[in-house]
Design an enzyme around this catalytic site. Structure first.
Site, mmCIF file in Angstrom:
data_model
loop_
_atom_site.group_PDB
_atom_site.id
_atom_site.type_symbol
_atom_site.label_atom_id
_atom_site.label_comp_id
_atom_site.label_asym_id
_atom_site.label_seq_id
_atom_site.Cartn_x
_atom_site.Cartn_y
_atom_site.Cartn_z
ATOM 1 N N LYS A 1 -1.031 3.974 2.127
ATOM 2 C CA LYS A 1 -0.102 3.282 1.222
ATOM 3 C C LYS A 1 -0.685 3.180 -0.184
ATOM 4 C CE LYS A 1 1.945 0.675 5.029
ATOM 5 N NZ LYS A 1 1.901 -0.554 5.835
ATOM 6 N N ASP B 1 8.289 -5.478 2.628
ATOM 7 C CA ASP B 1 8.431 -4.986 4.008
ATOM 8 C C ASP B 1 9.848 -5.256 4.535
ATOM 9 O OD1 ASP B 1 6.276 -3.565 5.074
ATOM 10 O OD2 ASP B 1 5.086 -5.377 5.368
ATOM 11 N N GLN C 1 -0.462 -6.564 6.068
ATOM 12 C CA GLN C 1 -0.563 -5.527 7.088
ATOM 13 C C GLN C 1 -0.651 -6.162 8.481
ATOM 14 O OE1 GLN C 1 -0.343 -2.120 6.625
ATOM 15 N NE2 GLN C 1 -0.286 -2.036 8.839
#
Length: 284
Positions: A52, A119, A96
């Protein structure tokens, strides 16, 4: 059979984002900022985060990586999120997953400001998706799947779609997006009886169950479109999806490969959400 090439489409998405960010930087003197928080030393998480961060650099997003120990307290993590919520240089916050067991994951996600929830995991963002609100930050995997349909001109209006899996991250937001596109949607889960009866009549099947080779050739109709969200290991320890590729390949019309299908699209849509959050916040 036609392959829905996630590597190719994700590169197109990244190229478009890069160009837009260059134009914004020239005009506004600013670029989007993404904060990534890691807790613990999960190897898979490290690989995902590194990918990412690398792709952020590629498109011109400034990323900051905050690595915390596996024994970090929940309060310390929440304090960091609060600090980032109040940081004008940060447009997106990504925590994460998975988090260490002693931390309440829903509580952590809830702490992220809705406009920075890149997200798309917050309940409010899922609610916006259900309502068709264009400001919603859509969960990245469903958003990526929708982008694949667009790229390959797969019209969902009036189609019978079966979604296998009801997770908050994939199944539920995917179902809402499909309904908004005018599809007729059946959602199956581990309790569903006779799943093959549902899948055999489906024009489109989206499988996100985390079971290797779950969907087989005798469960689909000719020329069906299959989206394989799963990443598993088979008995030979090879990466495979939730679809038994060998048994369906003679029947399907379109299919996503594993790897190289949905996975690259998920990260591309994270970048897209970060740009969108920046534009929403800066009113650009």
């Amino acid at each position: 059979m036609k392959i829905l090439d996630g590597k190719y489409v994700s590169q197109k998405v990244r190229d478009s984002i890069k160009q837009e960010i260059l134009e914004i930087k020239e005009k506004e003197g600013k670029v989007p900022g993404l904060a990534v928080i890691q807790a613990g030393d999960n190897l898979a998480s490290k690989i995902y985060v590194n990918s990412k961060i690398k792709q952020c650099a590629e498109v011109g997003i400034e990323s900051k990586n905050f690595i915390m120990s596996a024994d970090v307290s929940e309060k310390e993590l929440l304090d960091k999120i609060e600090e980032l919520n109040n940081d004008d240089t940060i447009d997106g916050i990504l925590v994460q997953l998975p988090l260490p067991d002693h931390i309440d994951t829903p509580k952590v996600i809830e702490a992220i400001e809705i406009g920075k929830d890149v997200d798309g995991f917050k309940p409010e963002n899922l609610g916006k998706v259900v309502l068709g609100d264009e400001t919603a930050l859509i969960s990245c995997t469903p958003a990526g799947i929708l982008r694949l349909f667009e790229e390959y001109n797969i019209d969902l209006e009036g189609k019978d779609v079966v979604v296998i899996g009801r997770s908050n991250i994939v199944g539920k937001p995917m179902t809402a997006l499909l309904i908004n596109e005018g599809a007729t949607v059946t959602v199956c889960n581990s309790k569903t009886k006779n799943i093959s009866e549902k899948t055999k009549t489906a024009d489109v099947i989206i499988v996100a169950v985390g079971k290797a080779n779950f969907l087989t050739g005798d469960m689909i109709k000719k020329d069906a479109v299959i989206i394989d969200v799963g990443i598993n290991r088979d008995q030979d320890n090879k990466i495979c999806g939730d679809v038994d590729y060998e048994s369906v390949k003679e029947t399907v019309g379109f299919i996503t490969p594993v790897p190289g299908g949905v996975g690259p699209m998920t990260i591309a849509m994270l970048l897209n959400n970060t740009l969108k959050a920046f534009k929403n916040g800066k009113k650009i």
